[in-house]
Design a protein around this motif. Structure first.
Motif, PDB file in Angstrom:
ATOM      1  N   VAL A 115      35.200  79.607  52.234  1.00  0.00           N
ATOM      2  CA  VAL A 115      35.194  78.197  52.543  1.00  0.00           C
ATOM      3  C   VAL A 115      34.426  78.367  53.896  1.00  0.00           C
ATOM      4  O   VAL A 115      33.719  77.388  54.156  1.00  0.00           O
ATOM      5  CB  VAL A 115      36.707  77.671  53.058  1.00  0.00           C
ATOM      6  N   ARG A 116      34.790  79.196  54.899  1.00  0.00           N
ATOM      7  CA  ARG A 116      34.174  79.135  56.239  1.00  0.00           C
ATOM      8  C   ARG A 116      33.686  80.790  56.336  1.00  0.00           C
ATOM      9  O   ARG A 116      34.310  81.620  56.051  1.00  0.00           O
ATOM     10  CB  ARG A 116      35.312  78.676  57.228  1.00  0.00           C
ATOM     11  N   ILE A 117      32.648  80.711  57.322  1.00  0.00           N
ATOM     12  CA  ILE A 117      32.029  81.946  57.900  1.00  0.00           C
ATOM     13  C   ILE A 117      32.421  81.805  59.265  1.00  0.00           C
ATOM     14  O   ILE A 117      32.375  80.851  60.148  1.00  0.00           O
ATOM     15  CB  ILE A 117      30.579  81.793  57.810  1.00  0.00           C
ATOM     16  N   ALA A 118      32.713  83.100  59.938  1.00  0.00           N
ATOM     17  CA  ALA A 118      33.000  83.481  61.296  1.00  0.00           C
ATOM     18  C   ALA A 118      31.904  84.457  61.688  1.00  0.00           C
ATOM     19  O   ALA A 118      31.539  85.295  61.007  1.00  0.00           O
ATOM     20  CB  ALA A 118      34.402  84.009  61.701  1.00  0.00           C
ATOM     21  N   THR A 119      31.122  84.020  62.673  1.00  0.00           N
ATOM     22  CA  THR A 119      30.034  84.891  63.093  1.00  0.00           C
ATOM     23  C   THR A 119      29.989  85.055  64.472  1.00  0.00           C
ATOM     24  O   THR A 119      30.594  83.961  65.330  1.00  0.00           O
ATOM     25  CB  THR A 119      29.069  84.590  62.401  1.00  0.00           C
ATOM     26  N   GLU A 120      29.172  85.848  65.162  1.00  0.00           N
ATOM     27  CA  GLU A 120      29.033  85.981  66.759  1.00  0.00           C
ATOM     28  C   GLU A 120      27.234  85.603  66.799  1.00  0.00           C
ATOM     29  O   GLU A 120      26.457  85.746  65.764  1.00  0.00           O
ATOM     30  CB  GLU A 120      29.144  87.328  67.264  1.00  0.00           C
ATOM     31  N   THR A 121      26.876  85.315  67.863  1.00  0.00           N
ATOM     32  CA  THR A 121      25.342  85.206  68.216  1.00  0.00           C
ATOM     33  C   THR A 121      25.246  85.680  69.739  1.00  0.00           C
ATOM     34  O   THR A 121      26.068  85.290  70.614  1.00  0.00           O
ATOM     35  CB  THR A 121      25.094  83.815  68.125  1.00  0.00           C
ATOM     36  N   GLY A 122      24.198  86.510  69.987  1.00  0.00           N
ATOM     37  CA  GLY A 122      23.763  86.669  71.186  1.00  0.00           C
ATOM     38  C   GLY A 122      22.897  85.624  71.748  1.00  0.00           C
ATOM     39  O   GLY A 122      23.360  84.641  72.438  1.00  0.00           O
ATOM     40  N   ALA A 123      21.589  85.561  71.666  1.00  0.00           N
ATOM     41  CA  ALA A 123      20.713  84.499  71.998  1.00  0.00           C
ATOM     42  C   ALA A 123      20.949  83.217  71.276  1.00  0.00           C
ATOM     43  O   ALA A 123      20.377  82.202  71.967  1.00  0.00           O
ATOM     44  CB  ALA A 123      19.214  85.022  71.865  1.00  0.00           C
ATOM     45  N   GLY A 124      21.530  83.113  70.220  1.00  0.00           N
ATOM     46  CA  GLY A 124      21.784  82.103  69.437  1.00  0.00           C
ATOM     47  C   GLY A 124      20.859  81.777  68.155  1.00  0.00           C
ATOM     48  O   GLY A 124      20.910  81.044  67.451  1.00  0.00           O
ATOM     49  N   GLN A 125      19.929  82.898  68.259  1.00  0.00           N
ATOM     50  CA  GLN A 125      18.911  82.702  67.067  1.00  0.00           C
ATOM     51  C   GLN A 125      19.842  83.192  65.767  1.00  0.00           C
ATOM     52  O   GLN A 125      19.662  82.328  64.644  1.00  0.00           O
ATOM     53  CB  GLN A 125      17.729  83.911  67.238  1.00  0.00           C
TER      54      GLN A 125
END
Ligand SMILES: Cc1ncc(COP(=O)(O)O)c(C=O)c1O
Length: 451
Positions: free
Chosen positions: A128-138
Protein backbone atom coordinates in the motif's frame (compact mmCIF):
# COMPACT_ATOMS: atom_id res chain seq x y z
CA UNK A 1 28.01 15.71 -38.75
CA UNK A 2 25.49 14.38 -36.27
CA UNK A 3 25.33 15.62 -32.71
CA UNK A 4 22.51 13.52 -31.24
CA UNK A 5 21.98 9.80 -31.78
CA UNK A 6 18.35 8.85 -31.23
CA UNK A 7 16.49 5.56 -31.01
CA UNK A 8 12.75 4.98 -31.48
CA UNK A 9 10.34 3.78 -28.77
CA UNK A 10 10.46 0.26 -30.18
CA UNK A 11 14.16 0.17 -29.33
CA UNK A 12 13.58 0.51 -25.60
CA UNK A 13 15.34 -2.63 -24.27
CA UNK A 14 13.06 -5.61 -23.68
CA UNK A 15 15.33 -7.11 -20.98
CA UNK A 16 17.58 -5.89 -18.21
CA UNK A 17 21.17 -7.16 -18.25
CA UNK A 18 22.10 -9.00 -15.05
CA UNK A 19 25.87 -8.95 -14.53
CA UNK A 20 25.85 -11.59 -11.75
CA UNK A 21 26.62 -14.59 -14.04
CA UNK A 22 29.51 -12.60 -15.56
CA UNK A 23 31.09 -11.50 -12.27
CA UNK A 24 34.72 -12.45 -11.60
CA UNK A 25 33.91 -14.98 -8.88
CA UNK A 26 31.05 -15.69 -6.48
CA UNK A 27 29.26 -12.88 -4.66
CA UNK A 28 29.88 -12.44 -0.94
CA UNK A 29 26.76 -13.28 1.10
CA UNK A 30 24.56 -10.55 2.53
CA UNK A 31 24.55 -10.72 6.31
CA UNK A 32 21.70 -10.25 8.78
CA UNK A 33 22.38 -7.18 10.97
CA UNK A 34 21.42 -8.94 14.23
CA UNK A 35 22.33 -12.61 13.80
CA UNK A 36 25.48 -11.85 11.75
CA UNK A 37 24.60 -14.93 9.65
CA UNK A 38 23.75 -14.87 5.90
CA UNK A 39 20.25 -13.50 5.28
CA UNK A 40 17.55 -15.68 3.75
CA UNK A 41 14.91 -14.36 1.33
CA UNK A 42 12.45 -14.91 4.22
CA UNK A 43 14.39 -12.35 6.33
CA UNK A 44 13.99 -9.76 3.59
CA UNK A 45 10.28 -10.27 2.86
CA UNK A 46 9.12 -7.58 5.32
CA UNK A 47 11.14 -5.06 3.28
CA UNK A 48 10.85 -6.08 -0.37
CA UNK A 49 8.28 -7.82 -2.63
CA UNK A 50 9.25 -11.36 -3.77
CA UNK A 51 9.89 -10.39 -7.42
CA UNK A 52 12.59 -7.90 -6.42
CA UNK A 53 14.20 -10.38 -4.01
CA UNK A 54 14.33 -12.90 -6.84
CA UNK A 55 16.06 -10.36 -9.05
CA UNK A 56 18.48 -9.52 -6.25
CA UNK A 57 19.86 -13.05 -6.33
CA UNK A 58 19.07 -14.14 -9.88
CA UNK A 59 21.70 -15.85 -11.99
CA UNK A 60 19.71 -15.33 -15.23
CA UNK A 61 21.75 -13.12 -17.55
CA UNK A 62 18.66 -11.47 -19.13
CA UNK A 63 15.52 -10.55 -17.19
CA UNK A 64 12.39 -9.57 -19.08
CA UNK A 65 11.08 -6.04 -18.50
CA UNK A 66 7.30 -6.21 -17.83
CA UNK A 67 5.15 -4.50 -20.47
CA UNK A 68 3.64 -2.20 -17.82
CA UNK A 69 7.14 -0.92 -16.99
CA UNK A 70 8.12 -0.45 -20.65
CA UNK A 71 4.87 1.45 -21.10
CA UNK A 72 5.98 4.01 -18.47
CA UNK A 73 9.58 4.03 -19.78
CA UNK A 74 8.07 5.25 -23.08
CA UNK A 75 7.39 8.63 -21.43
CA UNK A 76 11.11 9.46 -21.77
CA UNK A 77 13.06 6.48 -23.08
CA UNK A 78 15.14 5.90 -25.11
CA UNK A 79 17.19 8.82 -23.86
CA UNK A 80 19.48 10.63 -26.32
CA UNK A 81 23.19 10.06 -26.79
CA UNK A 82 25.00 13.31 -27.58
CA UNK A 83 28.39 13.96 -29.10
CA UNK A 84 29.83 16.90 -27.12
CA UNK A 85 31.32 18.60 -30.18
CA UNK A 86 31.27 22.10 -28.67
CA UNK A 87 32.98 20.91 -25.49
CA UNK A 88 35.60 19.07 -27.58
CA UNK A 89 36.27 22.30 -29.47
CA UNK A 90 36.59 24.33 -26.27
CA UNK A 91 39.07 21.78 -24.90
CA UNK A 92 40.93 21.59 -28.25
CA UNK A 93 41.13 17.88 -27.75
CA UNK A 94 41.45 15.14 -30.35
CA UNK A 95 39.18 13.03 -28.11
CA UNK A 96 35.61 12.32 -29.15
CA UNK A 97 33.35 12.89 -26.16
CA UNK A 98 29.89 11.30 -25.98
CA UNK A 99 27.34 11.53 -23.21
CA UNK A 100 24.16 9.63 -22.49
CA UNK A 101 21.65 12.12 -21.13
CA UNK A 102 19.38 10.75 -18.42
CA UNK A 103 18.13 14.20 -17.34
CA UNK A 104 15.23 13.97 -19.83
CA UNK A 105 13.19 11.79 -17.45
CA UNK A 106 10.24 13.52 -15.71
CA UNK A 107 12.14 13.64 -12.41
CA UNK A 108 15.32 14.85 -14.13
CA UNK A 109 17.66 11.91 -13.60
CA UNK A 110 18.29 8.20 -14.16
CA UNK A 111 16.49 7.27 -10.93
CA UNK A 112 13.03 6.60 -12.45
CA UNK A 113 14.57 3.67 -14.40
CA UNK A 114 14.38 1.68 -11.17
CA UNK A 115 11.66 3.61 -9.30
CA UNK A 116 9.11 2.53 -11.92
CA UNK A 117 9.77 -1.24 -11.76
CA UNK A 118 10.05 -1.08 -7.96
CA UNK A 119 6.62 0.57 -7.77
CA UNK A 120 5.23 -1.90 -10.30
CA UNK A 121 6.41 -5.04 -8.44
CA UNK A 122 5.25 -3.60 -5.11
CA UNK A 123 1.79 -2.84 -6.45
CA UNK A 124 1.59 -6.35 -7.91
CA UNK A 125 2.46 -7.78 -4.47
CA UNK A 126 -0.26 -5.76 -2.68
CA UNK A 127 1.95 -3.12 -1.04
CA UNK A 128 0.00 0.00 0.00
CA UNK A 129 2.81 2.38 0.92
CA UNK A 130 6.53 2.76 0.12
CA UNK A 131 8.99 4.19 2.64
CA UNK A 132 12.26 5.42 1.22
CA UNK A 133 15.12 7.84 1.79
CA UNK A 134 16.56 10.53 -0.43
CA UNK A 135 19.81 12.49 -0.46
CA UNK A 136 19.62 15.26 -3.01
CA UNK A 137 15.94 14.57 -3.62
CA UNK A 138 16.42 12.99 -7.04
CA UNK A 139 15.58 9.51 -5.83
CA UNK A 140 12.71 10.66 -3.61
CA UNK A 141 11.11 12.58 -6.44
CA UNK A 142 11.52 9.61 -8.82
CA UNK A 143 9.93 7.25 -6.30
CA UNK A 144 7.13 9.74 -5.62
CA UNK A 145 6.40 9.94 -9.35
CA UNK A 146 6.52 6.15 -9.81
CA UNK A 147 4.23 5.60 -6.79
CA UNK A 148 1.66 8.02 -8.11
CA UNK A 149 1.64 6.18 -11.45
CA UNK A 150 0.90 2.83 -9.79
CA UNK A 151 -1.46 4.15 -7.08
CA UNK A 152 0.87 3.69 -4.08
CA UNK A 153 1.40 6.02 -1.12
CA UNK A 154 4.95 7.24 -0.55
CA UNK A 155 6.87 8.50 2.51
CA UNK A 156 10.30 10.01 1.87
CA UNK A 157 12.93 10.59 4.58
CA UNK A 158 15.02 13.40 3.11
CA UNK A 159 18.54 14.09 4.41
CA UNK A 160 18.25 17.26 6.47
CA UNK A 161 21.02 19.24 4.73
CA UNK A 162 19.37 18.62 1.34
CA UNK A 163 15.89 19.36 2.77
CA UNK A 164 17.24 22.84 3.55
CA UNK A 165 19.36 23.23 0.37
CA UNK A 166 16.77 21.92 -2.11
CA UNK A 167 13.26 23.04 -1.11
CA UNK A 168 11.97 22.61 -4.67
CA UNK A 169 12.82 18.91 -4.70
CA UNK A 170 10.58 18.65 -1.66
CA UNK A 171 7.86 20.52 -3.59
CA UNK A 172 8.22 18.10 -6.51
CA UNK A 173 7.77 15.09 -4.23
CA UNK A 174 4.72 16.70 -2.66
CA UNK A 175 3.29 17.51 -6.10
CA UNK A 176 3.58 13.82 -6.94
CA UNK A 177 1.70 13.07 -3.74
CA UNK A 178 4.47 11.99 -1.33
CA UNK A 179 4.91 12.87 2.33
CA UNK A 180 8.41 14.31 2.91
CA UNK A 181 10.14 14.24 6.30
CA UNK A 182 13.52 15.83 7.16
CA UNK A 183 15.90 13.14 8.44
CA UNK A 184 16.87 12.48 11.18
CA UNK A 185 13.30 12.86 12.44
CA UNK A 186 11.39 12.02 15.58
CA UNK A 187 9.18 9.61 13.58
CA UNK A 188 11.49 6.64 14.15
CA UNK A 189 13.55 5.19 16.99
CA UNK A 190 16.75 5.50 14.95
CA UNK A 191 16.03 9.13 14.12
CA UNK A 192 15.31 9.96 17.75
CA UNK A 193 18.49 8.33 19.03
CA UNK A 194 20.67 10.12 16.45
CA UNK A 195 19.04 13.47 17.32
CA UNK A 196 19.66 12.81 21.01
CA UNK A 197 23.40 12.43 20.28
CA UNK A 198 23.69 15.40 17.90
CA UNK A 199 20.69 17.67 17.49
CA UNK A 200 22.45 19.68 14.77
CA UNK A 201 23.57 16.79 12.54
CA UNK A 202 23.25 17.51 8.78
CA UNK A 203 21.93 13.95 8.40
CA UNK A 204 23.25 11.46 5.88
CA UNK A 205 21.98 8.83 3.49
CA UNK A 206 23.01 6.18 6.02
CA UNK A 207 20.74 7.77 8.66
CA UNK A 208 17.81 8.30 6.28
CA UNK A 209 18.04 4.65 5.18
CA UNK A 210 17.79 3.56 8.83
CA UNK A 211 14.60 5.58 9.26
CA UNK A 212 12.95 4.30 6.06
CA UNK A 213 13.86 0.66 6.79
CA UNK A 214 12.50 0.97 10.33
CA UNK A 215 9.28 2.54 9.02
CA UNK A 216 8.78 -0.35 6.56
CA UNK A 217 9.72 -3.04 9.07
CA UNK A 218 7.21 -1.72 11.61
CA UNK A 219 4.21 -1.33 9.25
CA UNK A 220 2.59 -4.37 7.58
CA UNK A 221 1.25 -2.48 4.58
CA UNK A 222 4.57 -0.76 3.87
CA UNK A 223 7.68 -1.87 2.00
CA UNK A 224 11.05 -0.23 1.64
CA UNK A 225 12.61 0.97 -1.63
CA UNK A 226 16.28 1.81 -2.12
CA UNK A 227 17.48 4.06 -4.93
CA UNK A 228 20.94 2.56 -5.37
CA UNK A 229 23.48 -0.01 -4.07
CA UNK A 230 21.36 -3.18 -4.34
CA UNK A 231 21.77 -5.65 -7.21
CA UNK A 232 18.19 -5.25 -8.50
CA UNK A 233 18.55 -1.46 -8.60
CA UNK A 234 21.73 -1.68 -10.67
CA UNK A 235 20.01 -4.27 -12.87
CA UNK A 236 17.13 -1.91 -13.72
CA UNK A 237 19.57 0.83 -14.70
CA UNK A 238 21.16 -1.31 -17.43
CA UNK A 239 18.65 0.07 -19.94
CA UNK A 240 21.08 3.03 -20.08
CA UNK A 241 24.12 1.10 -21.25
CA UNK A 242 22.16 -1.14 -23.61
CA UNK A 243 20.74 1.88 -25.41
CA UNK A 244 24.14 3.60 -25.38
CA UNK A 245 25.73 0.61 -27.12
CA UNK A 246 23.16 0.81 -29.94
CA UNK A 247 23.68 4.55 -30.20
CA UNK A 248 27.48 4.25 -30.30
CA UNK A 249 26.95 1.89 -33.23
CA UNK A 250 24.92 4.63 -34.97
CA UNK A 251 27.87 6.95 -34.34
CA UNK A 252 30.21 4.32 -35.80
CA UNK A 253 32.46 4.28 -32.72
CA UNK A 254 33.16 2.23 -29.62
CA UNK A 255 34.32 3.88 -26.38
CA UNK A 256 37.90 3.51 -25.15
CA UNK A 257 36.70 4.64 -21.74
CA UNK A 258 33.26 4.62 -20.06
CA UNK A 259 32.74 6.97 -17.10
CA UNK A 260 30.04 7.47 -14.47
CA UNK A 261 29.80 9.37 -11.21
CA UNK A 262 29.53 7.13 -8.18
CA UNK A 263 27.37 7.55 -5.09
CA UNK A 264 25.84 4.15 -4.44
CA UNK A 265 26.74 2.90 -7.89
CA UNK A 266 23.48 2.79 -9.85
CA UNK A 267 23.95 5.26 -12.72
CA UNK A 268 27.55 4.16 -13.09
CA UNK A 269 26.54 0.50 -13.27
CA UNK A 270 23.62 1.29 -15.56
CA UNK A 271 25.93 2.67 -18.20
CA UNK A 272 28.99 0.53 -17.50
CA UNK A 273 27.69 -3.03 -16.93
CA UNK A 274 26.66 -3.69 -20.55
CA UNK A 275 30.14 -2.54 -21.61
CA UNK A 276 31.72 -4.73 -18.92
CA UNK A 277 29.95 -7.67 -20.58
CA UNK A 278 31.96 -6.82 -23.70
CA UNK A 279 35.12 -6.49 -21.60
CA UNK A 280 34.49 -9.95 -20.12
CA UNK A 281 34.25 -11.20 -23.73
CA UNK A 282 37.69 -9.74 -24.50
CA UNK A 283 36.93 -6.19 -25.66
CA UNK A 284 39.48 -3.55 -24.66
CA UNK A 285 37.49 -0.92 -22.76
CA UNK A 286 38.36 0.99 -19.58
CA UNK A 287 35.62 1.69 -17.06
CA UNK A 288 35.98 4.51 -14.53
CA UNK A 289 33.85 5.51 -11.51
CA UNK A 290 34.30 9.07 -10.18
CA UNK A 291 33.38 9.88 -6.58
CA UNK A 292 33.75 13.01 -4.39
CA UNK A 293 37.09 13.37 -2.57
CA UNK A 294 35.21 14.25 0.62
CA UNK A 295 33.35 10.90 0.59
CA UNK A 296 35.81 8.58 -1.17
CA UNK A 297 34.55 5.09 -0.36
CA UNK A 298 36.00 3.39 -3.48
CA UNK A 299 39.38 5.14 -3.41
CA UNK A 300 40.05 5.45 0.34
CA UNK A 301 37.62 3.04 1.98
CA UNK A 302 38.27 -0.54 3.03
CA UNK A 303 36.76 -3.58 1.27
CA UNK A 304 34.93 -5.17 4.17
CA UNK A 305 31.57 -6.22 5.56
CA UNK A 306 29.65 -3.20 6.85
CA UNK A 307 26.13 -2.09 7.61
CA UNK A 308 24.27 -0.38 4.80
CA UNK A 309 22.90 2.22 7.22
CA UNK A 310 23.92 4.14 10.31
CA UNK A 311 21.57 2.65 12.92
CA UNK A 312 22.50 -0.93 11.91
CA UNK A 313 18.98 -2.00 10.93
CA UNK A 314 19.76 -2.64 7.25
CA UNK A 315 21.66 -5.75 6.10
CA UNK A 316 25.45 -5.99 6.13
CA UNK A 317 27.18 -6.26 2.76
CA UNK A 318 30.76 -6.68 1.59
CA UNK A 319 31.66 -3.39 -0.03
CA UNK A 320 34.09 -0.50 -0.03
CA UNK A 321 33.13 1.54 3.01
CA UNK A 322 34.21 4.51 5.09
CA UNK A 323 32.30 3.11 8.07
CA UNK A 324 28.54 3.14 8.57
CA UNK A 325 28.60 5.94 11.15
CA UNK A 326 30.78 8.25 9.06
CA UNK A 327 28.76 11.41 8.29
CA UNK A 328 30.25 12.98 5.13
CA UNK A 329 30.70 16.75 4.82
CA UNK A 330 27.66 18.60 3.42
CA UNK A 331 28.79 18.87 -0.20
CA UNK A 332 26.19 19.86 -2.79
CA UNK A 333 26.35 16.55 -4.62
CA UNK A 334 24.02 15.19 -1.92
CA UNK A 335 23.40 11.96 -3.84
CA UNK A 336 27.09 11.04 -3.55
CA UNK A 337 27.22 11.35 0.27
CA UNK A 338 27.05 7.63 1.02
CA UNK A 339 29.57 5.82 3.24
CA UNK A 340 29.46 2.61 1.21
CA UNK A 341 29.17 1.44 -2.38
CA UNK A 342 27.27 -1.16 -4.36
CA UNK A 343 28.64 -4.65 -3.56
CA UNK A 344 28.74 -5.46 -7.31
CA UNK A 345 30.73 -2.33 -8.14
CA UNK A 346 32.98 -2.91 -5.10
CA UNK A 347 33.81 -6.44 -6.22
CA UNK A 348 34.62 -5.17 -9.73
CA UNK A 349 36.89 -2.44 -8.31
CA UNK A 350 38.57 -5.00 -6.08
CA UNK A 351 39.11 -7.26 -9.11
CA UNK A 352 40.60 -4.25 -10.95
CA UNK A 353 38.01 -4.44 -13.73
CA UNK A 354 36.77 -0.98 -12.75
CA UNK A 355 39.03 2.02 -11.97
CA UNK A 356 38.01 4.49 -9.28
CA UNK A 357 38.93 8.18 -9.02
CA UNK A 358 38.07 10.92 -6.55
CA UNK A 359 37.43 14.54 -7.54
CA UNK A 360 37.13 17.62 -5.31
CA UNK A 361 33.91 19.70 -5.26
CA UNK A 362 35.32 22.90 -6.84
CA UNK A 363 36.96 21.08 -9.77
CA UNK A 364 33.61 19.39 -10.44
CA UNK A 365 31.69 22.67 -10.42
CA UNK A 366 34.31 24.15 -12.75
CA UNK A 367 33.74 21.24 -15.16
CA UNK A 368 29.95 21.61 -14.85
CA UNK A 369 30.12 25.31 -15.75
CA UNK A 370 32.38 24.64 -18.73
CA UNK A 371 29.94 21.96 -19.86
CA UNK A 372 26.88 24.22 -19.44
CA UNK A 373 28.61 27.02 -21.36
CA UNK A 374 29.45 24.76 -24.30
CA UNK A 375 26.75 22.06 -24.41
CA UNK A 376 23.98 24.16 -22.82
CA UNK A 377 22.70 21.58 -20.33
CA UNK A 378 23.04 22.50 -16.64
CA UNK A 379 24.24 19.32 -14.93
CA UNK A 380 23.27 17.99 -11.51
CA UNK A 381 26.18 18.43 -9.06
CA UNK A 382 26.43 14.63 -8.85
CA UNK A 383 26.80 14.29 -12.62
CA UNK A 384 29.51 16.97 -12.63
CA UNK A 385 31.87 14.32 -11.24
CA UNK A 386 31.47 12.29 -14.44
CA UNK A 387 32.03 15.43 -16.52
CA UNK A 388 35.24 16.12 -14.56
CA UNK A 389 36.36 12.57 -15.29
CA UNK A 390 35.53 12.90 -19.00
CA UNK A 391 37.26 16.27 -19.37
CA UNK A 392 40.37 14.90 -17.63
CA UNK A 393 40.44 11.96 -20.05
CA UNK A 394 40.03 14.34 -23.01
CA UNK A 395 42.83 16.60 -21.77
CA UNK A 396 45.09 13.59 -21.31
CA UNK A 397 44.35 12.54 -24.88
CA UNK A 398 45.37 16.03 -25.99
CA UNK A 399 48.65 15.87 -24.04
CA UNK A 400 49.39 12.49 -25.58
CA UNK A 401 48.28 13.70 -29.02
CA UNK A 402 45.99 10.67 -29.37
CA UNK A 403 42.39 10.22 -30.42
CA UNK A 404 40.33 8.65 -27.70
CA UNK A 405 36.59 7.92 -27.54
CA UNK A 406 35.17 8.92 -24.17
CA UNK A 407 31.61 8.06 -23.11
CA UNK A 408 30.09 9.35 -19.89
CA UNK A 409 26.73 9.29 -18.18
CA UNK A 410 25.12 12.67 -17.64
CA UNK A 411 22.90 11.24 -14.92
CA UNK A 412 20.71 14.30 -14.31
CA UNK A 413 20.07 17.99 -14.81
CA UNK A 414 20.70 20.61 -12.14
CA UNK A 415 17.61 22.80 -12.53
CA UNK A 416 16.70 22.25 -8.92
CA UNK A 417 20.30 22.72 -7.76
CA UNK A 418 20.69 26.38 -8.66
CA UNK A 419 21.37 27.38 -5.03
CA UNK A 420 24.55 25.30 -5.31
CA UNK A 421 25.62 27.15 -8.46
CA UNK A 422 24.81 30.50 -6.77
CA UNK A 423 27.10 29.56 -3.90
CA UNK A 424 29.81 28.46 -6.33
CA UNK A 425 29.73 31.82 -8.15
CA UNK A 426 29.63 33.71 -4.82
CA UNK A 427 32.88 31.92 -3.87
CA UNK A 428 31.17 30.27 -0.91
CA UNK A 429 31.81 26.65 -1.87
CA UNK A 430 34.81 24.94 -0.37
CA UNK A 431 36.83 21.81 -0.96
CA UNK A 432 36.54 19.69 2.15
CA UNK A 433 39.70 17.98 3.26
CA UNK A 434 39.38 14.20 3.31
CA UNK A 435 38.25 13.68 6.94
CA UNK A 436 40.82 10.98 7.61
CA UNK A 437 40.50 10.93 11.41
CA UNK A 438 36.74 10.64 11.37
CA UNK A 439 36.94 7.81 8.85
CA UNK A 440 39.53 5.98 10.96
CA UNK A 441 37.26 6.34 13.98
CA UNK A 442 34.25 5.10 12.03
CA UNK A 443 36.18 2.11 10.63
CA UNK A 444 36.76 0.94 14.19
CA UNK A 445 33.03 0.16 14.34
CA UNK A 446 32.84 -2.33 11.45
CA UNK A 447 30.87 -5.46 12.36
CA UNK A 448 32.83 -8.68 12.94
CA UNK A 449 31.46 -11.13 10.44
CA UNK A 450 32.89 -14.64 10.78
CA UNK A 451 31.85 -16.87 7.91
C1 LIG B 1 21.70 13.00 -10.71
C2 LIG B 1 22.32 11.95 -9.84
N1 LIG B 1 23.41 11.31 -10.26
C3 LIG B 1 24.00 10.37 -9.48
C4 LIG B 1 23.52 10.05 -8.23
C5 LIG B 1 24.26 9.06 -7.41
O1 LIG B 1 23.61 7.88 -7.21
P1 LIG B 1 24.09 6.55 -7.94
O2 LIG B 1 25.54 6.36 -7.63
O3 LIG B 1 23.22 5.51 -7.39
O4 LIG B 1 23.86 6.75 -9.39
C6 LIG B 1 22.37 10.68 -7.75
C7 LIG B 1 21.83 10.33 -6.44
O5 LIG B 1 20.93 10.91 -5.91
C8 LIG B 1 21.76 11.65 -8.57
O6 LIG B 1 20.68 12.30 -8.15
Amino acid sequence: METRYLLGEKQIPTHWYNIIPDMPGPLAPVIHPRTLRPVTPQDMLPLFPPALLEQEMSSERWIRIPDEVREVYRLWRPTPLHRARRLEEALRTPAHIYYKYEGVSPAGSHKPNTAVPQAFYNKAAGTVRIATETGAGQWGSSMAMACTMFGLKCTVYMVRVSYAQKPYRKSMMQLWGAEVIASPSDRTGSGRSILAKDARTPGSLGIAISEAVEDAATHDDTKYALGSVLNHVLLHQTVIGQEAKEQMKLAGEYPDVVIGCHGGGSNFAGLAFPFLADKAAGKDVRVVAVEPSSCPSLTKGVYAFDFGDTAQVAPIAKMYTLGHDFVPPGIHAGGLRYHGAAPLVSQLVHAKLVEARAAPQLACFEAAVQFARTEGIIPAPESSHAIRGAIDEALRAKEEGRERVVLFNLSGHGHVDMAAYDEYFAGKLEDFEYPSERVQESLRHLPHVAL
